[in-house]
Scaffold this active site. Structure first.
Site, PDB file in Angstrom:
ATOM      1  N   ASP A  11       0.883  -1.161   0.000  1.00  0.00           N
ATOM      2  CA  ASP A  11       0.000   0.000   0.000  1.00  0.00           C
ATOM      3  C   ASP A  11       0.923   1.213   0.000  1.00  0.00           C
ATOM      4  O   ASP A  11       1.444   1.601   1.044  1.00  0.00           O
ATOM      5  CB  ASP A  11      -0.903   0.000   1.228  1.00  0.00           C
ATOM      6  CG  ASP A  11      -1.806   1.225   1.294  1.00  0.00           C
ATOM      7  OD1 ASP A  11      -2.155   1.770   0.223  1.00  0.00           O
ATOM      8  OD2 ASP A  11      -2.160   1.637   2.410  1.00  0.00           O
ATOM      9  N   GLU A  71      -1.392  -1.489  -4.531  1.00  0.00           N
ATOM     10  CA  GLU A  71      -2.637  -0.728  -4.632  1.00  0.00           C
ATOM     11  C   GLU A  71      -2.424   0.464  -5.558  1.00  0.00           C
ATOM     12  O   GLU A  71      -1.430   1.170  -5.453  1.00  0.00           O
ATOM     13  CB  GLU A  71      -3.085  -0.260  -3.251  1.00  0.00           C
ATOM     14  CG  GLU A  71      -4.491   0.294  -3.260  1.00  0.00           C
ATOM     15  CD  GLU A  71      -5.034   0.523  -1.870  1.00  0.00           C
ATOM     16  OE1 GLU A  71      -5.562  -0.428  -1.285  1.00  0.00           O
ATOM     17  OE2 GLU A  71      -4.905   1.654  -1.377  1.00  0.00           O
ATOM     18  N   ASP A 144      -1.870   0.891   8.185  1.00  0.00           N
ATOM     19  CA  ASP A 144      -1.202   0.886   6.880  1.00  0.00           C
ATOM     20  C   ASP A 144      -0.604  -0.491   6.595  1.00  0.00           C
ATOM     21  O   ASP A 144      -0.602  -0.947   5.453  1.00  0.00           O
ATOM     22  CB  ASP A 144      -0.102   1.956   6.845  1.00  0.00           C
ATOM     23  CG  ASP A 144      -0.674   3.356   6.964  1.00  0.00           C
ATOM     24  OD1 ASP A 144      -1.244   3.836   5.966  1.00  0.00           O
ATOM     25  OD2 ASP A 144      -0.579   3.950   8.048  1.00  0.00           O
TER      26      ASP A 144
END
Length: 184
Positions: A11, A71, A144
Site C-alpha cells: 500500500d 494498490e 497501513d
C-alpha cells in the site's frame, strides 16, 4: 499456478508505506510479515522515494516473492497528493521490475471487496477480516500495514482472473500499456 508461492502486497504512500507478505501453500495462507515504513520523518520527498525503493528491494531480496501486488492510487481532489502517491507507487514498482517480480495493480475498492465483500469497507473492517483469515493475534495500531497485507490477500483471491487486474512483467510491457505515462 504454483502450489507454493510468496506474494508481497504494498500500500504505497509518501508518509507511510504499508506492506505484507503471505506464503501460499496449496489453498492455505500463512502470514510471513506485516509492517510499515514510516516516511514522514524525512523532509525531502526525494529521500522518501529513495527509502521506498530501498525497503522494497530489501524485502524482495530477503523473501524472494513470486509476485508483487500493489494498490493503485485513487483519484482525489488534490492533484499534488495524487502526483506524490503515484511517484511512491512507481518507485515500489520499479524495485519489483528491477528484480523481475511480476506486478499486479489493484484499485482500493477491489481490495476491500476481495477481503470484506464490500468495496466501501473501512480500514478497521479490512483489518478485522484479515485477523480472522490469517489468525493474527494482535493487529498493529496503525492500519497501513494491514492495508499492504490486504493487497497481497486480494491478489491471492483474484489469481487467474485477468479481467480485473493489470500485470506487468517488464518495463517494456508497462510502457506499451501506458504510453501516456512515459515522456520521450
Amino acid at each position: 499456478m504454483k502450489s507454493e508461492r510468496i506474494i508481497l502486497g504494498i500500500d504505497p504512500g509518501t508518509t507511510v508505506m504499508g506492506f505484507g507478505l503471505i506464503k501460499v501453500e496449496g489453498n492455505k495462507l500463512h502470514l510471513l510479515l506485516m509492517d510499515e515504513l514510516i516516511l514522514n520523518k524525512f523532509d525531502s520527498h526525494y529521500l522518501r522515494l529513495k527509502k521506498i525503493f530501498e525497503r522494497t528491494t530489501q524485502i524482495i531480496d530477503e523473501f524472494h516473492p513470486d509476485e508483487l501486488a500493489i494498490e493503485a492510487p485513487f483519484f482525489g481532489k488534490n492533484v499534488q497528493s495524487m502526483l506524490k502517491l503515484g511517484r511512491a507507487q512507481g518507485v515500489a514498482m520499479a524495485a519489483g521490475l528491477q528484480r523481475e517480480v511480476p506486478i499486479t495493480e489493484y484499485l482500493p475498492k477491489k481490495v476491500k471487496m476481495a477481503i470484506v465483500g464490500n468495496g466501501n469497507a473501512s480500514k478497521e473492517q479490512v483489518a478485522a477480516m484479515l485477523k480472522r483469515l490469517l489468525d493474527i493475534k494482535v493487529l498493529p495500531t496503525k492500519l497501513d500495514a494491514t492495508d499492504g497485507l490486504a493487497v497481497a490477500v486480494c491478489h491471492y483471491f483474484n489469481s487467474g482472473n485477468s479481467t480485473t487486474q493489470k500485470k506487468y512483467g517488464s518495463w517494456k510491457s508497462f510502457i506499451s500499456d501506458n504510453p501516456k505515462k512515459v515522456s520521450k
